[in-house]
Design a protein around this motif. Structure first.
Motif, PDB file in Angstrom:
ATOM      1  N   LEU A  60       0.748  -1.139  -0.090  1.00  0.00           N
ATOM      2  CA  LEU A  60       0.152   0.115   0.032  1.00  0.00           C
ATOM      3  C   LEU A  60       0.797   1.246   0.055  1.00  0.00           C
ATOM      4  O   LEU A  60       0.262   2.315  -0.414  1.00  0.00           O
ATOM      5  N   GLN A  61       2.296   1.095   0.360  1.00  0.00           N
ATOM      6  CA  GLN A  61       3.093   2.357   0.425  1.00  0.00           C
ATOM      7  C   GLN A  61       3.907   2.091  -1.073  1.00  0.00           C
ATOM      8  O   GLN A  61       4.770   2.903  -1.076  1.00  0.00           O
ATOM      9  N   ASP A  62       3.517   1.155  -1.801  1.00  0.00           N
ATOM     10  CA  ASP A  62       4.310   0.961  -3.043  1.00  0.00           C
ATOM     11  C   ASP A  62       5.892   0.841  -2.803  1.00  0.00           C
ATOM     12  O   ASP A  62       6.762   1.346  -3.336  1.00  0.00           O
ATOM     13  N   ARG A  63       6.143  -0.142  -1.644  1.00  0.00           N
ATOM     14  CA  ARG A  63       7.192  -0.444  -1.273  1.00  0.00           C
ATOM     15  C   ARG A  63       7.453  -2.028  -1.318  1.00  0.00           C
ATOM     16  O   ARG A  63       6.473  -2.646  -1.220  1.00  0.00           O
ATOM     17  N   ASP A  64       8.648  -2.364  -1.432  1.00  0.00           N
ATOM     18  CA  ASP A  64       8.933  -3.888  -1.478  1.00  0.00           C
ATOM     19  C   ASP A  64       8.855  -4.635  -0.229  1.00  0.00           C
ATOM     20  O   ASP A  64       9.022  -3.730   0.972  1.00  0.00           O
ATOM     21  N   TRP A  65       8.072  -5.689  -0.001  1.00  0.00           N
ATOM     22  CA  TRP A  65       7.742  -6.154   1.414  1.00  0.00           C
ATOM     23  C   TRP A  65       9.068  -6.399   2.128  1.00  0.00           C
ATOM     24  O   TRP A  65       8.915  -6.647   3.620  1.00  0.00           O
TER      25      TRP A  65
END
Length: 109
Positions: A60-65
């Protein structure tokens, strides 16, 4: 309306799980937020996994997990434990007992 899989880190398996709680679009998930959505997932019988919660929050933050640093990861772990605790407190009957024992069968299709 965008498919759930358009959210970074979320694939077909997560999309199937979200459908179990009536969520079918990325917009619905974004509007509700990670904590609410994950609580709903657990409420449908999906077994809670920190990695899945982490993937959702980061997506949801457009970041890799895998991107959170140790401090951020610890804070996310507290959020996850809180969501899991509230959801477990709401369970009754055989499902709660099976979860307590750690023997609940896989809820996947």
């Amino acid at each position: 309306m965008a498919a759930i899989t358009t959210i970074r880190n979320l694939g077909p398996a997560m999309e199937r799980d979200f459908r179990k709680c009536g969520l079918t679009t990325a917009e619905e998930i974004r509007a509700l937020g990670a904590d609410e959505v994950y609580g709903r997932l657990i409420g449908t019988g999906v077994r809670p996994h920190f990695a899945a919660f982490l993937a959702l929050v980061m997506g949801l933050q457009d970041r890799d997990w895998l991107s959170p640093d140790p401090t951020e990861k610890a804070q996310l772990r507290k959020r996850f434990d809180s969501i899991r605790s509230v959801t477990k407190d709401a369970q009754t009957g055989i499902e709660a007992e099976l979860d307590r024992l750690g023997i609940r069968p896989n809820q996947g299709t």
